[in-house]
Scaffold this motif. Structure first.
Motif, mmCIF file in Angstrom:
data_model
loop_
_atom_site.group_PDB
_atom_site.id
_atom_site.type_symbol
_atom_site.label_atom_id
_atom_site.label_comp_id
_atom_site.label_asym_id
_atom_site.label_seq_id
_atom_site.Cartn_x
_atom_site.Cartn_y
_atom_site.Cartn_z
ATOM 1 N N MET A 95 0.834 -1.195 0.000
ATOM 2 C CA MET A 95 0.000 0.000 0.000
ATOM 3 C C MET A 95 0.875 1.254 0.000
ATOM 4 S SD MET A 95 -3.176 -0.834 2.592
ATOM 5 C CE MET A 95 -4.145 0.540 1.956
ATOM 6 N N HIS A 96 0.423 2.280 -0.742
ATOM 7 C CA HIS A 96 1.088 3.574 -0.709
ATOM 8 C C HIS A 96 0.809 4.245 0.644
ATOM 9 C CE1 HIS A 96 2.060 3.498 -5.004
ATOM 10 N NE2 HIS A 96 0.864 2.969 -5.185
ATOM 11 N N HIS A 97 1.721 5.144 1.035
ATOM 12 C CA HIS A 97 1.582 5.798 2.335
ATOM 13 C C HIS A 97 0.278 6.584 2.437
ATOM 14 C CE1 HIS A 97 5.528 4.473 3.266
ATOM 15 N NE2 HIS A 97 6.156 5.303 2.439
ATOM 16 N N HIS A 98 -0.104 7.281 1.375
ATOM 17 C CA HIS A 98 -1.329 8.080 1.455
ATOM 18 C C HIS A 98 -2.575 7.195 1.481
ATOM 19 C CE1 HIS A 98 -0.051 7.777 -2.808
ATOM 20 N NE2 HIS A 98 -1.322 7.528 -3.040
ATOM 21 N N ASP A 99 -2.483 6.006 0.905
ATOM 22 C CA ASP A 99 -3.656 5.122 0.899
ATOM 23 C C ASP A 99 -3.883 4.453 2.246
ATOM 24 O OD1 ASP A 99 -4.530 5.603 -1.705
ATOM 25 O OD2 ASP A 99 -3.153 4.129 -2.553
ATOM 26 N N ILE A 100 -2.825 4.124 2.980
ATOM 27 C CA ILE A 100 -3.026 3.510 4.299
ATOM 28 C C ILE A 100 -3.775 4.481 5.203
ATOM 29 C CG2 ILE A 100 -0.699 4.200 5.051
ATOM 30 C CD1 ILE A 100 -2.577 1.089 6.264
ATOM 31 N N GLY A 101 -3.445 5.757 5.118
ATOM 32 C CA GLY A 101 -4.169 6.752 5.907
ATOM 33 C C GLY A 101 -5.617 6.879 5.471
ATOM 34 N N GLY A 102 -5.844 6.928 4.159
ATOM 35 C CA GLY A 102 -7.209 7.031 3.645
ATOM 36 C C GLY A 102 -8.066 5.842 4.026
ATOM 37 N N TYR A 103 -7.482 4.650 3.970
ATOM 38 C CA TYR A 103 -8.231 3.439 4.305
ATOM 39 C C TYR A 103 -8.613 3.420 5.783
ATOM 40 C CZ TYR A 103 -8.188 0.626 0.031
ATOM 41 O OH TYR A 103 -8.446 0.118 -1.231
ATOM 42 N N ILE A 104 -7.655 3.723 6.642
ATOM 43 C CA ILE A 104 -7.923 3.635 8.081
ATOM 44 C C ILE A 104 -8.955 4.675 8.508
ATOM 45 C CG2 ILE A 104 -6.905 3.998 10.356
ATOM 46 C CD1 ILE A 104 -4.418 2.561 9.346
ATOM 47 N N ILE A 105 -8.851 5.892 7.990
ATOM 48 C CA ILE A 105 -9.857 6.918 8.307
ATOM 49 C C ILE A 105 -11.227 6.475 7.825
ATOM 50 C CG2 ILE A 105 -10.616 9.265 7.776
ATOM 51 C CD1 ILE A 105 -7.629 10.040 7.685
ATOM 52 N N ALA A 106 -11.290 5.938 6.600
ATOM 53 C CA ALA A 106 -12.567 5.471 6.050
ATOM 54 C C ALA A 106 -13.150 4.341 6.887
ATOM 55 C CB ALA A 106 -12.376 5.016 4.603
ATOM 56 N N GLN A 107 -12.306 3.436 7.341
ATOM 57 C CA GLN A 107 -12.788 2.309 8.147
ATOM 58 C C GLN A 107 -13.374 2.773 9.474
ATOM 59 O OE1 GLN A 107 -9.065 0.310 8.078
ATOM 60 N NE2 GLN A 107 -9.390 -0.570 6.047
ATOM 61 N N PHE A 108 -12.716 3.723 10.129
ATOM 62 C CA PHE A 108 -13.251 4.229 11.387
ATOM 63 C C PHE A 108 -14.558 4.993 11.169
ATOM 64 C CE2 PHE A 108 -9.038 3.403 13.235
ATOM 65 C CZ PHE A 108 -9.411 2.888 14.459
ATOM 66 N N LEU A 109 -14.613 5.812 10.135
ATOM 67 C CA LEU A 109 -15.857 6.533 9.843
ATOM 68 C C LEU A 109 -16.980 5.565 9.485
ATOM 69 C CD1 LEU A 109 -14.514 9.561 7.749
ATOM 70 C CD2 LEU A 109 -15.348 9.593 10.114
ATOM 71 N N GLY A 110 -16.651 4.515 8.741
ATOM 72 C CA GLY A 110 -17.657 3.513 8.395
ATOM 73 C C GLY A 110 -18.173 2.774 9.614
ATOM 74 N N ALA A 111 -17.263 2.418 10.524
ATOM 75 C CA ALA A 111 -17.676 1.711 11.740
ATOM 76 C C ALA A 111 -18.566 2.591 12.605
ATOM 77 C CB ALA A 111 -16.454 1.256 12.516
ATOM 78 N N MET A 112 -18.218 3.868 12.708
ATOM 79 C CA MET A 112 -19.054 4.798 13.480
ATOM 80 C C MET A 112 -20.438 4.930 12.848
ATOM 81 S SD MET A 112 -16.208 7.742 14.230
ATOM 82 C CE MET A 112 -14.618 7.315 14.960
ATOM 83 N N SER A 113 -20.486 5.025 11.534
ATOM 84 C CA SER A 113 -21.777 5.141 10.838
ATOM 85 C C SER A 113 -22.616 3.893 11.045
ATOM 86 C CB SER A 113 -21.540 5.379 9.339
ATOM 87 O OG SER A 113 -20.782 6.554 9.111
ATOM 88 N N GLY A 114 -21.982 2.726 10.936
ATOM 89 C CA GLY A 114 -22.714 1.478 11.146
ATOM 90 C C GLY A 114 -23.246 1.357 12.554
ATOM 91 N N ALA A 115 -22.470 1.825 13.549
ATOM 92 C CA ALA A 115 -22.907 1.761 14.937
ATOM 93 C C ALA A 115 -24.068 2.717 15.196
ATOM 94 C CB ALA A 115 -21.740 2.073 15.868
#
Length: 268
Positions: A95-115
């Protein structure tokens, strides 16, 4: 003049797919927890055996992640839906450095939305099971719970690495993760709640506003991913190479990852 070159390197479609995929995983997976364990719903009477309901919950929770993986969302982003999985692929140079950040932020936002959606849909029934929070089991010391989360996450990430490094096995990765995580939920939930995923834990903790021991679920899974990377490199001794960072790779979907060794569309 502001240099926006970095902005153009970001892959918003993939981040959006991770966000939606994680939201689906958390909402549907935790809905299984509510449906199978909340008081006032029929499953406790229909299936009194808690162990059987745990197994069903594991199959439903992990099955949701596997369905996300083979969906258009997963075919695009790779369906990591877990910061620990993304961390593992990043450490393996996929993974590129900028993509690891984008993925992790998206995952946390997605988990919060699902909750949030879980609380909205299930209301008092969700509250009855602590909104699906992962919590240490009664009577288990925190060091033991921490070790369980590290070990289980390491096994999960290592299994993914093994499958996506084999041209023969890689297409079966979603099936493998479905069965493996279901067994982990069945066996390990009484110990730690079987989080394996910092985002999956933070989402319910946020809507519950209950943070006791939640540090454990933020730290242990990444440690497990790091351990998996070390074990994979030690065992493979350079003979096995991860072919893709997608859990279900389809050649006609674009792929934003690095050092991909199977046919794919490049980003651009």
């Amino acid at each position: 003049m502001v240099n926006l070159k970095w902005w153009k390197q970001l892959h918003w479609s993939e981040y959006g797919a991770e966000l939606l995929g994680t939201a689906i995983l958390v909402f549907v997976g935790l809905s299984a927890v509510v449906f199978n364990f909340a008081q006032g719903l029929p499953m406790q009477q229909l299936i009194p055996d808690k162990s059987i309901r745990l197994l069903l919950t594991g199959l439903m929770f992990s099955g949701t992640g596997s369905l996300v993986a083979i969906s258009p969302l997963g075919k695009l982003s790779g369906a990591h839906v877990n910061p620990a999985v993304s961390l593992g692929f990043w450490l393996q140079g996929k993974m590129h450095h900028h993509d690891i950040g984008g993925y992790i932020i998206a995952q946390f936002l997605g988990a919060m939305s699902g909750a949030v959606l879980l609380v909205f849909v299930w209301g008092k029934y969700a509250a009855n099971v602590n909104n699906g929070m992962a919590l240490p089991g009664t009577g288990y010391p925190l060091w033991y719970v921490f070790l369980a989360e590290v070990t289980m996450t390491a096994i999960l990430v290592l299994a993914i690495f093994i499958f996506v490094s084999s041209r023969r096995l890689m297409r079966w990765t979603p099936l493998m993760t479905w069965l493996l995580v279901a067994i982990m939920v069945w066996l390990e939930s009484p110990i730690s709640g079987t989080s394996l995923n910092p985002a999956r834990s933070i989402g319910p903790a946020l809507v519950s506003w209950f943070w006791q021991d939640q540090w454990l679920y933020c730290i242990a899974p990444p440690f497990g991913a790091i351990l998996a990377v070390g074990v994979f490199r030690l065992v493979s001794l350079g003979d096995s190479e991860i072919l893709t960072a997608k859990l279900f790779h389809v050649s006609h979907y674009r792929c934003i990852f690095k050092n991909v060794k199977v046919p794919h569309r490049t980003a651009g």
